[in-house]
Write an enzyme that holds these catalytic residues in place. Structure first.
Site, PDB file in Angstrom:
ATOM      1  N   CYS A  49     -28.542-106.340 -15.700  1.00 23.51           N
ATOM      2  CA  CYS A  49     -29.921-106.150 -16.173  1.00 23.51           C
ATOM      3  C   CYS A  49     -30.440-107.356 -16.935  1.00 23.51           C
ATOM      4  CB  CYS A  49     -29.990-104.840 -16.967  1.00 23.51           C
ATOM      5  SG  CYS A  49     -30.805-104.916 -18.564  1.00 23.51           S
ATOM      6  N   GLY A  50     -31.575-107.874 -16.526  1.00 26.97           N
ATOM      7  CA  GLY A  50     -32.154-109.093 -17.088  1.00 26.97           C
ATOM      8  C   GLY A  50     -32.491-108.978 -18.563  1.00 26.97           C
ATOM      9  N   HIS A  51     -33.124-107.846 -18.945  1.00 24.66           N
ATOM     10  CA  HIS A  51     -33.481-107.657 -20.351  1.00 24.66           C
ATOM     11  C   HIS A  51     -32.235-107.599 -21.234  1.00 24.66           C
ATOM     12  CE1 HIS A  51     -37.731-107.290 -19.791  1.00 24.66           C
ATOM     13  NE2 HIS A  51     -37.586-106.344 -18.869  1.00 24.66           N
ATOM     14  N   CYS A  52     -31.146-107.057 -20.655  1.00 26.03           N
ATOM     15  CA  CYS A  52     -29.888-106.974 -21.417  1.00 26.03           C
ATOM     16  C   CYS A  52     -29.347-108.374 -21.660  1.00 26.03           C
ATOM     17  CB  CYS A  52     -28.842-106.149 -20.659  1.00 26.03           C
ATOM     18  SG  CYS A  52     -29.406-104.507 -20.181  1.00 26.03           S
TER      19      CYS A  52
END
Ligand SMILES: *[C@@H]1O[C@H](CO)[C@@H](O)[C@H](O)[C@H]1NC(C)=O
Length: 491
Positions: A49-52
């Site tokens: 996950c990019g936001h992670c």
């Protein structure tokens, strides 16, 4: 050389990982870790996950700076710990939650930057209840739209603890204060232990005098903090819909008019407090919503009650004036069960043309709830592209059953849910449900792919008659639907 530098890189990564102040947790140590620390911020993430990934360095930095305050930051990889993530209601990544033990869990509401996480968690770790004195209490009462102050004796540890527990849970919603100064309680004309909720609307204050119990206090706070006549808008709508009691809408186009009507209808709202929620709604911004309540969306002010559990609508006659007396009579009749819900329906078709049975609101019960039949029903909207794509396949499906031994046992139906009020909660189009014979209260929603084959499987698995038909026969039918579609496309 090349191999060496990779090995070196791995070593460096390993060193960095071990130096991390973020604790990675798994199912078998999560609860114990959370219980043995006063406060823990946990991040539920997925490696892809990019936001992670963007959060990771910020999270590390915050963990390091919070170390000396003994505030722990943890993370859980949800691709490895699916049960754990499900147990804590994780629906997206990253999800951040503040844990005080395993019972008191609240969503993290701060920004995803190191500084913001640090200061948010420090605030969260401070006592949720401010101890008030005669010098600070007056300002505190006005610190927010709603504040709660508990008055109890200095020796009353039980009340103190119970109130703190509620404050910990609701600290993001309201400021909490407490005082053990008997003179302050006396000035409030209350006998400790008691709680006063101060608000800058309605009657200004509500008092809780029952025995201190966390659940009862929480309920009191929520009820007393809800304005007698609130406002329906994007932020409040879902709360009203999930409140479990009907909602009475007061539609008006100007703020002035909304205030005038609220003032006039206040006694009606007061008389039905806790039974019906009352709220104004800006008819300029959200006038289209009137249509959903079977009101004309171009004639305001207007009034309607929505029964939120059964989704029934009770519009007040738009040709009558919205006076206190008229609304009082209408609401009283509604509560007494004397008002019929308004049902929007297309006319019942005189004959059923195709293999798919056309359902409208007026024949919904007769067709869909026919207890002798397995009924598959598609809720569609005329403008919905997926519905149009499904239409020929759905017709095929209906044709197969109509020609089969199950023709009197299985009904394939559809309803235009934009033109007919249906009791079902429709989240999107098309929605397909099966109402099995003999178990009409156990409708099953279809979530498979929209193919004839899978729909047959679904009917066979979930219907009473295990009605499976062979798709082969579709090719034997004289009308080749696919070809028909192509002809139309060319026209
Ligand atoms: C409640 O208990 C805490 C912890 O013992 C104490 O610091 C606080 O002063 C008490 N509150 C009041 C209002 O007495």
């Amino acid at each position: 050389m090349h191999t060496k530098s990779i090995a070196f890189g791995l070593l460096a990564a390993a060193a960095a990982a071990s130096a991390s102040d973020v604790v990675q947790l798994k199912k078998d140590n999560f609860d114990e870790f959370v219980k043995s620390n006063d406060i823990v911020l946990a991040e539920f993430f997925a490696p892809w996950c990019g936001h992670c990934k963007a959060l990771a360095p910020e999270y590390e930095e915050a963990a390091t700076s919070l170390k000396e305050k003994n505030i722990k930051l943890a993370k859980v990889d949800c691709t490895e710990e699916q049960d754990l993530c499900q147990q804590y209601g994780v629906e997206g990544y990253p999800t951040l939650k503040v844990f005080r033990g395993t019972e008191n869990i609240v969503p993290y509401k701060g920004q995803r930057k190191a500084n913001a996480i640090t200061s948010y968690m420090i605030k969260q770790s401070l006592p949720a209840v401010s101890v008030l004195t005669k010098d600070t209490i007056e300002d505190f009462k006005k610190a927010d739209k709603v504040v709660l102050v508990a008055y109890f004796d200095a020796n009353d540890k039980t009340s103190n603890e119970t109130f703190s527990q509620v404050a910990d849970k609701l600290r993001d919603s309201y400021p909490f204060g407490a005082s053990s100064d008997a003179a302050l309680a006396e000035a409030e004309k209350i006998t400790p232990p008691a709680i006063v909720l101060y608000k800058d609307f309605d009657e200004g204050r509500s008092v809780f005098t029952d025995k201190f119990d966390a659940e009862a206090i929480e309920k009191f706070a929520k009820t007393a903090a809800t304005p007698l006549i609130g406002e329906v808008g994007p932020e409040t709508y879902s709360d009203y819909m999930s409140a479990g009691i009907p909602l009475a809408y007061i539609f008006a186009e100007t703020e002035e008019e909304r205030k005038e009507l609220s003032d006039a209808l206040k006694p009606v709202a007061e008389a039905h407090r806790g039974v019906i929620n009352f709220a104004t709604i800006d008819a300029k911004a959200f006038g289209a919503h009137a249509g959903n309540l079977n009101l004309k969306a171009d004639k305001f002010p207007a009034f309607a009650i929505q029964e939120t559990v059964k989704n029934q609508k009770f519009p007040f006659d738009q040709d009558s004036e919205l006076t206190h007396d008229a609304i009082k009579a209408f609401v009283d009749d509604f509560v007494a069960g004397k008002v019929e819900p308004s049902v929007k329906s297309e006319p019942i078709p005189e004959t059923q043309e195709g293999a798919v049975t056309v359902v409208v609101a007026k024949n919904y019960n007769d067709v869909v709830l026919d207890d002798t039949k397995d009924v598959l029903i598609e809720f569609y909207a005329p403008w919905c592209g997926h519905c149009k794509a499904l239409a020929p396949k759905y017709e095929d499906l209906a044709g197969l059953y109509a020609k089969s031994e199950f023709k009197d046992k299985v009904v394939i139906a559809k309803v235009d849910a934009t033109a007919n009020d249906v009791p079902d909660e429709i989240q999107g189009f098309p929605t397909i449900k099966l109402y099995p014979a003999g178990a009409k209260d156990q409708a099953v929603t279809y979530s498979g792919s929209r193919t004839v084959e899978d729909l047959i499987k679904f009917i066979a698995e979930n219907g009473k008659y295990s009605a499976s038909v062979s798709e082969e026969s579709a090719e034997e039918t004289p009308v080749a639907p696919a070809a028909t579609e192509e002809v139309h496309d060319e026209l």
